[in-house]
Design a protein around this motif. Structure first.
Motif, PDB file in Angstrom:
ATOM      1  N   GLY A 141      15.801 -12.549  -1.392  1.00  0.00           N
ATOM      2  CA  GLY A 141      15.911 -11.307  -0.632  1.00  0.00           C
ATOM      3  C   GLY A 141      14.594 -10.853  -0.060  1.00  0.00           C
ATOM      4  O   GLY A 141      13.602 -11.590  -0.053  1.00  0.00           O
ATOM      5  N   LYS A 142      14.611  -9.629   0.436  1.00  0.00           N
ATOM      6  CA  LYS A 142      13.418  -9.008   1.014  1.00  0.00           C
ATOM      7  C   LYS A 142      13.204  -7.664   0.347  1.00  0.00           C
ATOM      8  O   LYS A 142      14.121  -7.084  -0.226  1.00  0.00           O
ATOM      9  CB  LYS A 142      13.622  -8.759   2.511  1.00  0.00           C
ATOM     10  CG  LYS A 142      13.780  -9.990   3.351  1.00  0.00           C
ATOM     11  CD  LYS A 142      14.014  -9.592   4.799  1.00  0.00           C
ATOM     12  CE  LYS A 142      14.341 -10.822   5.619  1.00  0.00           C
ATOM     13  NZ  LYS A 142      14.977 -10.494   6.875  1.00  0.00           N
ATOM     14  N   LEU A 143      12.004  -7.155   0.478  1.00  0.00           N
ATOM     15  CA  LEU A 143      11.692  -5.829  -0.030  1.00  0.00           C
ATOM     16  C   LEU A 143      12.138  -4.784   0.982  1.00  0.00           C
ATOM     17  O   LEU A 143      11.796  -4.871   2.157  1.00  0.00           O
ATOM     18  CB  LEU A 143      10.192  -5.696  -0.299  1.00  0.00           C
ATOM     19  CG  LEU A 143       9.689  -4.313  -0.713  1.00  0.00           C
ATOM     20  CD1 LEU A 143      10.327  -3.872  -2.028  1.00  0.00           C
ATOM     21  CD2 LEU A 143       8.176  -4.305  -0.811  1.00  0.00           C
ATOM     22  N   LEU A 166      11.301  -1.475   2.210  1.00  0.00           N
ATOM     23  CA  LEU A 166      10.120  -0.613   2.112  1.00  0.00           C
ATOM     24  C   LEU A 166      10.485   0.850   1.866  1.00  0.00           C
ATOM     25  O   LEU A 166       9.805   1.542   1.105  1.00  0.00           O
ATOM     26  CB  LEU A 166       9.258  -0.754   3.368  1.00  0.00           C
ATOM     27  CG  LEU A 166       8.626  -2.146   3.572  1.00  0.00           C
ATOM     28  CD1 LEU A 166       7.950  -2.234   4.931  1.00  0.00           C
ATOM     29  CD2 LEU A 166       7.645  -2.471   2.465  1.00  0.00           C
ATOM     30  N   LYS A 167      11.559   1.314   2.485  1.00  0.00           N
ATOM     31  CA  LYS A 167      11.974   2.710   2.274  1.00  0.00           C
ATOM     32  C   LYS A 167      12.413   2.930   0.830  1.00  0.00           C
ATOM     33  O   LYS A 167      12.082   3.945   0.213  1.00  0.00           O
ATOM     34  CB  LYS A 167      13.100   3.092   3.236  1.00  0.00           C
ATOM     35  CG  LYS A 167      12.626   3.280   4.654  1.00  0.00           C
ATOM     36  CD  LYS A 167      13.749   3.730   5.564  1.00  0.00           C
ATOM     37  CE  LYS A 167      13.213   3.878   6.982  1.00  0.00           C
ATOM     38  NZ  LYS A 167      14.225   4.343   7.909  1.00  0.00           N
ATOM     39  N   ALA A 168      13.142   1.973   0.283  1.00  0.00           N
ATOM     40  CA  ALA A 168      13.592   2.089  -1.112  1.00  0.00           C
ATOM     41  C   ALA A 168      12.402   2.027  -2.065  1.00  0.00           C
ATOM     42  O   ALA A 168      12.370   2.736  -3.077  1.00  0.00           O
ATOM     43  CB  ALA A 168      14.597   0.989  -1.429  1.00  0.00           C
ATOM     44  N   MET A 169      11.412   1.207  -1.735  1.00  0.00           N
ATOM     45  CA  MET A 169      10.207   1.114  -2.574  1.00  0.00           C
ATOM     46  C   MET A 169       9.453   2.441  -2.549  1.00  0.00           C
ATOM     47  O   MET A 169       9.011   2.929  -3.594  1.00  0.00           O
ATOM     48  CB  MET A 169       9.324  -0.044  -2.090  1.00  0.00           C
ATOM     49  CG  MET A 169       8.071  -0.247  -2.905  1.00  0.00           C
ATOM     50  SD  MET A 169       8.409  -0.825  -4.583  1.00  0.00           S
ATOM     51  CE  MET A 169       6.738  -1.146  -5.150  1.00  0.00           C
ATOM     52  N   ALA A 170       9.311   3.033  -1.370  1.00  0.00           N
ATOM     53  CA  ALA A 170       8.633   4.331  -1.261  1.00  0.00           C
ATOM     54  C   ALA A 170       9.365   5.382  -2.086  1.00  0.00           C
ATOM     55  O   ALA A 170       8.741   6.170  -2.813  1.00  0.00           O
ATOM     56  CB  ALA A 170       8.539   4.760   0.203  1.00  0.00           C
ATOM     57  N   LYS A 171      10.687   5.362  -2.023  1.00  0.00           N
ATOM     58  CA  LYS A 171      11.490   6.324  -2.785  1.00  0.00           C
ATOM     59  C   LYS A 171      11.267   6.128  -4.292  1.00  0.00           C
ATOM     60  O   LYS A 171      11.094   7.093  -5.037  1.00  0.00           O
ATOM     61  CB  LYS A 171      12.966   6.153  -2.432  1.00  0.00           C
ATOM     62  CG  LYS A 171      13.882   7.131  -3.128  1.00  0.00           C
ATOM     63  CD  LYS A 171      15.328   6.927  -2.710  1.00  0.00           C
ATOM     64  CE  LYS A 171      16.240   7.864  -3.468  1.00  0.00           C
ATOM     65  NZ  LYS A 171      17.653   7.626  -3.163  1.00  0.00           N
ATOM     66  N   ALA A 185       3.714   0.101   2.905  1.00  0.00           N
ATOM     67  CA  ALA A 185       3.619  -1.017   3.842  1.00  0.00           C
ATOM     68  C   ALA A 185       3.108  -2.220   3.062  1.00  0.00           C
ATOM     69  O   ALA A 185       2.483  -2.069   2.005  1.00  0.00           O
ATOM     70  CB  ALA A 185       2.662  -0.672   4.979  1.00  0.00           C
ATOM     71  N   MET A 186       3.350  -3.390   3.573  1.00  0.00           N
ATOM     72  CA  MET A 186       2.846  -4.591   2.916  1.00  0.00           C
ATOM     73  C   MET A 186       1.320  -4.574   2.943  1.00  0.00           C
ATOM     74  O   MET A 186       0.708  -4.245   3.953  1.00  0.00           O
ATOM     75  CB  MET A 186       3.367  -5.856   3.613  1.00  0.00           C
ATOM     76  CG  MET A 186       4.884  -6.022   3.535  1.00  0.00           C
ATOM     77  SD  MET A 186       5.571  -5.967   1.862  1.00  0.00           S
ATOM     78  CE  MET A 186       4.806  -7.405   1.144  1.00  0.00           C
ATOM     79  N   ALA A 187       0.696  -4.907   1.824  1.00  0.00           N
ATOM     80  CA  ALA A 187      -0.763  -4.917   1.716  1.00  0.00           C
ATOM     81  C   ALA A 187      -1.329  -6.148   2.420  1.00  0.00           C
ATOM     82  O   ALA A 187      -0.677  -7.192   2.505  1.00  0.00           O
ATOM     83  CB  ALA A 187      -1.177  -4.905   0.250  1.00  0.00           C
ATOM     84  N   THR A 206       0.878  -1.167   0.000  1.00  0.00           N
ATOM     85  CA  THR A 206       0.000   0.000   0.000  1.00  0.00           C
ATOM     86  C   THR A 206       0.912   1.213   0.000  1.00  0.00           C
ATOM     87  O   THR A 206       1.920   1.244   0.700  1.00  0.00           O
ATOM     88  CB  THR A 206      -0.912   0.052   1.239  1.00  0.00           C
ATOM     89  OG1 THR A 206      -0.104   0.055   2.412  1.00  0.00           O
ATOM     90  CG2 THR A 206      -1.852  -1.138   1.283  1.00  0.00           C
ATOM     91  N   GLN A 207       0.571   2.183  -0.805  1.00  0.00           N
ATOM     92  CA  GLN A 207       1.355   3.417  -0.846  1.00  0.00           C
ATOM     93  C   GLN A 207       0.425   4.561  -0.463  1.00  0.00           C
ATOM     94  O   GLN A 207      -0.661   4.691  -1.012  1.00  0.00           O
ATOM     95  CB  GLN A 207       1.991   3.636  -2.218  1.00  0.00           C
ATOM     96  CG  GLN A 207       1.039   3.510  -3.380  1.00  0.00           C
ATOM     97  CD  GLN A 207       1.663   3.891  -4.686  1.00  0.00           C
ATOM     98  OE1 GLN A 207       2.696   4.529  -4.743  1.00  0.00           O
ATOM     99  NE2 GLN A 207       1.021   3.531  -5.773  1.00  0.00           N
ATOM    100  N   GLU A 208       0.847   5.304   0.514  1.00  0.00           N
ATOM    101  CA  GLU A 208       0.006   6.410   0.978  1.00  0.00           C
ATOM    102  C   GLU A 208       0.348   7.665   0.207  1.00  0.00           C
ATOM    103  O   GLU A 208       1.521   8.004   0.078  1.00  0.00           O
ATOM    104  CB  GLU A 208       0.213   6.606   2.474  1.00  0.00           C
ATOM    105  CG  GLU A 208      -0.250   5.406   3.270  1.00  0.00           C
ATOM    106  CD  GLU A 208      -0.007   5.558   4.766  1.00  0.00           C
ATOM    107  OE1 GLU A 208       0.170   6.696   5.236  1.00  0.00           O
ATOM    108  OE2 GLU A 208      -0.010   4.539   5.440  1.00  0.00           O
ATOM    109  N   PRO A 209      -0.632   8.362  -0.313  1.00  0.00           N
ATOM    110  CA  PRO A 209      -2.085   8.113  -0.256  1.00  0.00           C
ATOM    111  C   PRO A 209      -2.631   7.513  -1.546  1.00  0.00           C
ATOM    112  O   PRO A 209      -3.816   7.635  -1.824  1.00  0.00           O
ATOM    113  CB  PRO A 209      -2.623   9.527  -0.068  1.00  0.00           C
ATOM    114  CG  PRO A 209      -1.693  10.374  -0.904  1.00  0.00           C
ATOM    115  CD  PRO A 209      -0.351   9.692  -0.837  1.00  0.00           C
ATOM    116  N   ARG A 210      -1.824   6.841  -2.329  1.00  0.00           N
ATOM    117  CA  ARG A 210      -2.198   6.475  -3.704  1.00  0.00           C
ATOM    118  C   ARG A 210      -2.727   5.064  -3.930  1.00  0.00           C
ATOM    119  O   ARG A 210      -2.909   4.678  -5.070  1.00  0.00           O
ATOM    120  CB  ARG A 210      -0.992   6.666  -4.620  1.00  0.00           C
ATOM    121  CG  ARG A 210      -0.528   8.084  -4.712  1.00  0.00           C
ATOM    122  CD  ARG A 210       0.508   8.180  -5.793  1.00  0.00           C
ATOM    123  NE  ARG A 210       1.288   9.385  -5.645  1.00  0.00           N
ATOM    124  CZ  ARG A 210       2.495   9.552  -6.128  1.00  0.00           C
ATOM    125  NH1 ARG A 210       3.076   8.591  -6.795  1.00  0.00           N
ATOM    126  NH2 ARG A 210       3.134  10.680  -5.953  1.00  0.00           N
TER     127      ARG A 210
END
Length: 157
Positions: free
Chosen positions: A66-68, A70-75, A83-85, A51-55
C-alpha cells in the motif's frame, strides 16, 4: 547486528531475523523481501519518514502493498499537515540507508504510527536495519519498543 536487532535483544523481545540476498537493481525493497522470502505482502511493512509541521520528523509503518495516506497520518499525529521527508533527512535522523530504514533502533526516537492492519497478524516483518534483512516480531512488541500507536494510515493499492 544492527541497532534494530540489538534493541529487540536488549528488551528480550521474541523475534526472528530473516536474511536474503539484496539485488542492487531492486527499487522496491519491501516487495523484494516479499518475493525472496515467500511472504504475504500484507504482512511485510515498510518504514517511511515524514515531516510534521511544526514538530519535526515522524515514522509511518505501512504494508509494502500500500501507500501512506498523508492526511490520515497527520490526523493520527494530531498535526495540520505531513509530507514525505527528504532522503538526506531520513538517513541523518535514522542512521540507516534508504531501503534499510527500520522503525527500531533509530538514532533518536521519533513519533511512530503503525497501520492498524498490522494488528490482524500474529507477527509482522519490518526492516531490520539494512537492505536484505527483515525482523519478524509481534505488533505489540513493535509498539512497545517504538512507543508507537496503531491508526488507519495506509491506503491499499
Amino acid at each position: 547486528m544492527t541497532p534494530a536487532i540489538n534493541l529487540a535483544k536488549k528488551h528480550k523481545v521474541a523475534h526472528t531475523v530473516h536474511e536474503y540476498s539484496h539485488a542492487p537493481e531492486s527499487h522496491s525493497y519491501g516487495l523484494e523481501a516479499v518475493e525472496k522470502l515467500g511472504l504475504d505482502a500484507a504482512q511485510v511493512f515498510k518504514t517511511l519518514v515524514v515531516t510534521q509541521e511544526p514538530r519535526g520528523l515522524a515514522v509511518a509503518v505501512v504494508p509494502v502493498s500500500g501507500k501512506l495516506n498523508l492526511k490520515a497520518m497527520a490526523k493520527a499525529l494530531k498535526v495540520k499537515k505531513v509530507a514525505m521527508a527528504a532522503a538526506a533527512d531520513v538517513e541523518r535522523s535514522s542512521g540507516y540507508v534508504l531501503g534499510g530504514v527500520s522503525p527500531l533502533g533509530l538514532k533518536r526516537r521519533l513519533p511512530t504510527v503503525v497501520d492498524e492492519s498490522a494488528a490482524g497478524f500474529p507477527t509482522i516483518f519490518v526492516s531490520a536495519g539494512r537492505r536484505g534483512l527483515e525482523i519478524e516480531l509481534a505488533v505489540q512488541d513493535l509498539l512497545i519498543l517504538t512507543e508507537g500507536q496503531l491508526a488507519l494510515i495506509a491506503q491499499l493499492d
